[in-house]
Design a protein around this motif. Structure first.
Motif, PDB file in Angstrom:
ATOM      1  N   ARG A 143       0.783  -1.174  -0.313  1.00 25.86           N
ATOM      2  CA  ARG A 143      -0.218  -0.383  -0.220  1.00 25.86           C
ATOM      3  C   ARG A 143       1.380   0.797  -0.243  1.00 25.86           C
ATOM      4  O   ARG A 143       0.815   2.115  -0.230  1.00 25.86           O
ATOM      5  N   GLU A 144       2.001   1.322   0.955  1.00 22.10           N
ATOM      6  CA  GLU A 144       2.657   2.648   1.652  1.00 22.10           C
ATOM      7  C   GLU A 144       3.420   2.638  -0.526  1.00 22.10           C
ATOM      8  O   GLU A 144       3.157   4.080  -1.048  1.00 22.10           O
ATOM      9  N   LEU A 145       4.107   1.594  -0.459  1.00 23.83           N
ATOM     10  CA  LEU A 145       4.826   1.980  -2.465  1.00 23.83           C
ATOM     11  C   LEU A 145       3.632   2.436  -3.043  1.00 23.83           C
ATOM     12  O   LEU A 145       3.945   2.890  -3.999  1.00 23.83           O
ATOM     13  N   GLY A 146       2.465   1.882  -3.514  1.00 21.86           N
ATOM     14  CA  GLY A 146       1.762   2.239  -3.854  1.00 21.86           C
ATOM     15  C   GLY A 146       1.462   3.830  -4.351  1.00 21.86           C
ATOM     16  O   GLY A 146       0.763   4.253  -4.877  1.00 21.86           O
ATOM     17  N   ALA A 147       0.944   4.444  -3.187  1.00 15.24           N
ATOM     18  CA  ALA A 147       1.062   5.984  -2.718  1.00 15.24           C
ATOM     19  C   ALA A 147       2.284   6.431  -2.719  1.00 15.24           C
ATOM     20  O   ALA A 147       1.686   7.728  -3.134  1.00 15.24           O
ATOM     21  N   ASN A 148       2.708   5.964  -3.127  1.00 14.65           N
ATOM     22  CA  ASN A 148       4.607   6.557  -3.314  1.00 14.65           C
ATOM     23  C   ASN A 148       4.524   6.853  -4.533  1.00 14.65           C
ATOM     24  O   ASN A 148       4.816   6.689  -5.542  1.00 14.65           O
ATOM     25  N   PRO A 149       4.191   8.982  -4.882  1.00 13.41           N
ATOM     26  CA  PRO A 149       3.730   8.760  -6.324  1.00 13.41           C
ATOM     27  C   PRO A 149       5.590   9.114  -7.029  1.00 13.41           C
ATOM     28  O   PRO A 149       5.804   9.091  -8.112  1.00 13.41           O
ATOM     29  N   LEU A 150       6.263   8.828  -6.008  1.00 15.91           N
ATOM     30  CA  LEU A 150       8.128   7.863  -6.627  1.00 15.91           C
ATOM     31  C   LEU A 150       7.985   6.680  -7.445  1.00 15.91           C
ATOM     32  O   LEU A 150       8.946   6.683  -8.200  1.00 15.91           O
ATOM     33  N   PHE A 151       7.265   5.522  -6.804  1.00 15.61           N
ATOM     34  CA  PHE A 151       6.774   4.956  -7.693  1.00 15.61           C
ATOM     35  C   PHE A 151       5.481   3.873  -8.715  1.00 15.61           C
ATOM     36  O   PHE A 151       5.033   4.846  -8.112  1.00 15.61           O
ATOM     37  N   GLU A 152       5.801   3.113  -9.589  1.00 18.12           N
ATOM     38  CA  GLU A 152       4.649   2.635  -9.848  1.00 18.12           C
ATOM     39  C   GLU A 152       4.724   0.767  -9.943  1.00 18.12           C
ATOM     40  O   GLU A 152       6.318   0.751  -9.834  1.00 18.12           O
ATOM     41  N   ILE A 153       3.761   0.350 -10.150  1.00 19.36           N
ATOM     42  CA  ILE A 153       3.502  -1.015  -9.498  1.00 19.36           C
ATOM     43  C   ILE A 153       3.500  -1.852 -10.551  1.00 19.36           C
ATOM     44  O   ILE A 153       2.520  -1.356 -11.456  1.00 19.36           O
ATOM     45  N   TYR A 167      -4.972   0.336  -8.122  1.00 13.75           N
ATOM     46  CA  TYR A 167      -5.196   1.035  -9.340  1.00 13.75           C
ATOM     47  C   TYR A 167      -4.705  -0.810 -10.235  1.00 13.75           C
ATOM     48  O   TYR A 167      -3.633  -0.863  -9.580  1.00 13.75           O
ATOM     49  N   ALA A 168      -5.414  -1.371 -11.549  1.00 11.83           N
ATOM     50  CA  ALA A 168      -4.216  -2.536 -11.830  1.00 11.83           C
ATOM     51  C   ALA A 168      -3.049  -1.891 -12.985  1.00 11.83           C
ATOM     52  O   ALA A 168      -3.354  -1.388 -13.771  1.00 11.83           O
ATOM     53  N   PRO A 169      -2.246  -2.766 -12.528  1.00 12.48           N
ATOM     54  CA  PRO A 169      -0.846  -2.572 -13.218  1.00 12.48           C
ATOM     55  C   PRO A 169      -1.364  -2.688 -14.718  1.00 12.48           C
ATOM     56  O   PRO A 169      -1.724  -3.158 -15.312  1.00 12.48           O
ATOM     57  N   LYS A 170       0.228  -1.566 -15.700  1.00 11.75           N
ATOM     58  CA  LYS A 170      -0.378  -1.570 -16.538  1.00 11.75           C
ATOM     59  C   LYS A 170       0.807  -2.214 -17.468  1.00 11.75           C
ATOM     60  O   LYS A 170       1.022  -2.788 -18.308  1.00 11.75           O
ATOM     61  N   TYR A 171       2.632  -2.233 -16.535  1.00 10.63           N
ATOM     62  CA  TYR A 171       3.397  -3.539 -16.669  1.00 10.63           C
ATOM     63  C   TYR A 171       3.095  -4.955 -16.220  1.00 10.63           C
ATOM     64  O   TYR A 171       2.789  -4.782 -15.173  1.00 10.63           O
ATOM     65  N   PHE A 172       3.785  -5.578 -16.757  1.00  8.79           N
ATOM     66  CA  PHE A 172       4.147  -7.184 -16.377  1.00  8.79           C
ATOM     67  C   PHE A 172       6.049  -7.950 -17.090  1.00  8.79           C
ATOM     68  O   PHE A 172       5.978  -7.754 -18.036  1.00  8.79           O
TER      69      PHE A 172
END
Ligand SMILES: [Zn+2]
Length: 254
Positions: free
Chosen positions: A107-117, A157-162
């Protein structure tokens, strides 16, 4: 006939990634633009930027090692701390099972604008065999979609990359992932952090040496005994790439 895509670089030695071992069949793919295979291996060669990517693996065995105390943690927080301290953006490919074990971190990583999941399958099985000792996945679609559900729930959000576990995907696997609405992401610069386990210096050296404009660089963020040097190499990698004039972007910004 299924075509196997193994991604590599031409260089000193042959390094094969993630969850990877050596002495494996490798087809060199050194296209100078987007891969025609449907795998995004790098961005434009025009801009002097690179994308750091970090995989969080979780196999049933890794989960069991955690449960039985063989391993204390499969989350190397130090990696994230270094990225934050340096304000370096990154794309994080999480397995669904890793996210379930570390829901608050996810959750924290997903909420951090520095990262995308990104999505790294559910339990890190092989989409195409053989794959460095990984067990074969049972249901390819489920590996992708179950993880999409887990990640969407946690990060919003559902990731765009795999990214395929071990990078092992055949053409029909790539087509399947595309049909499911995700872009397959590979790499063109392999840090080697999954197999150089005793020293950080070779990771730093080869990562910087192989970086090009638009490179996608692969590391791991699960630490433990399978990627113990990432945290020790990362600051020097960032400093070295900056010294060479590179900026940092997420995969989506390449
Ligand atoms: Zn992996």
């Amino acid at each position: 006939m299924r075509r196997i895509f193994f991604i590599s670089f031409i260089g000193i030695s042959l390094f094969v990634s993630g969850c990877a071992q050596q002495n494996l069949p490798v087809v060199v793919n050194n296209n100078d633009t987007w891969s025609p295979s449907g795998i995004l291996e790098h961005g434009s060669r025009e801009a002097k930027v690179v994308a750091l990517t970090f995989d969080a693996d979780m196999t049933p065995k890794m989960k069991n090692d955690l449960k039985t105390g063989v391993v204390q943690s499969w989350y190397e927080k130090g990696v994230i701390d270094i990225l934050e301290k340096n304000q370096v953006p990154a794309t994080l490919f999480l397995t669904g099972m890793w996210a379930e074990i570390y829901p608050d971190v996810t959750r924290e990583l997903g909420a951090n604008p520095l990262f995308e999941i990104g999505n790294h399958s559910y339990d890190h099985g092989a989409f195409h065999m053989p794959c460095y000792g990984l067990g074969e996945v049972k249901d390819r679609s489920d590996e992708v979609m179950k993880t999409q559900g887990v990640l969407k729930e946690l990060v919003g959000y559902a990731p765009k990359y795999f990214r395929f576990p071990g990078g092992c995907g055949a053409s029909d696997d790539v087509a399947l992932v595309s049909q499911l609405g995700l872009q397959v992401v590979g790499w063109d610069d392999i840090s080697g952090d999954a197999y150089i386990r005793d020293r950080a210096e070779p990771i730093v050296t080869q990562t910087i040496k192989n970086a090009q404009n638009g490179s996608i660089i692969v590391f791991h963020m699960h630490g433990g005994h399978t990627a113990p040097q990432t945290v020790h190499a990362l600051q020097a990698v960032i400093d070295g790439l900056r010294k060479e004039g590179f900026g940092f972007v997420k995969v989506s910004e390449l």
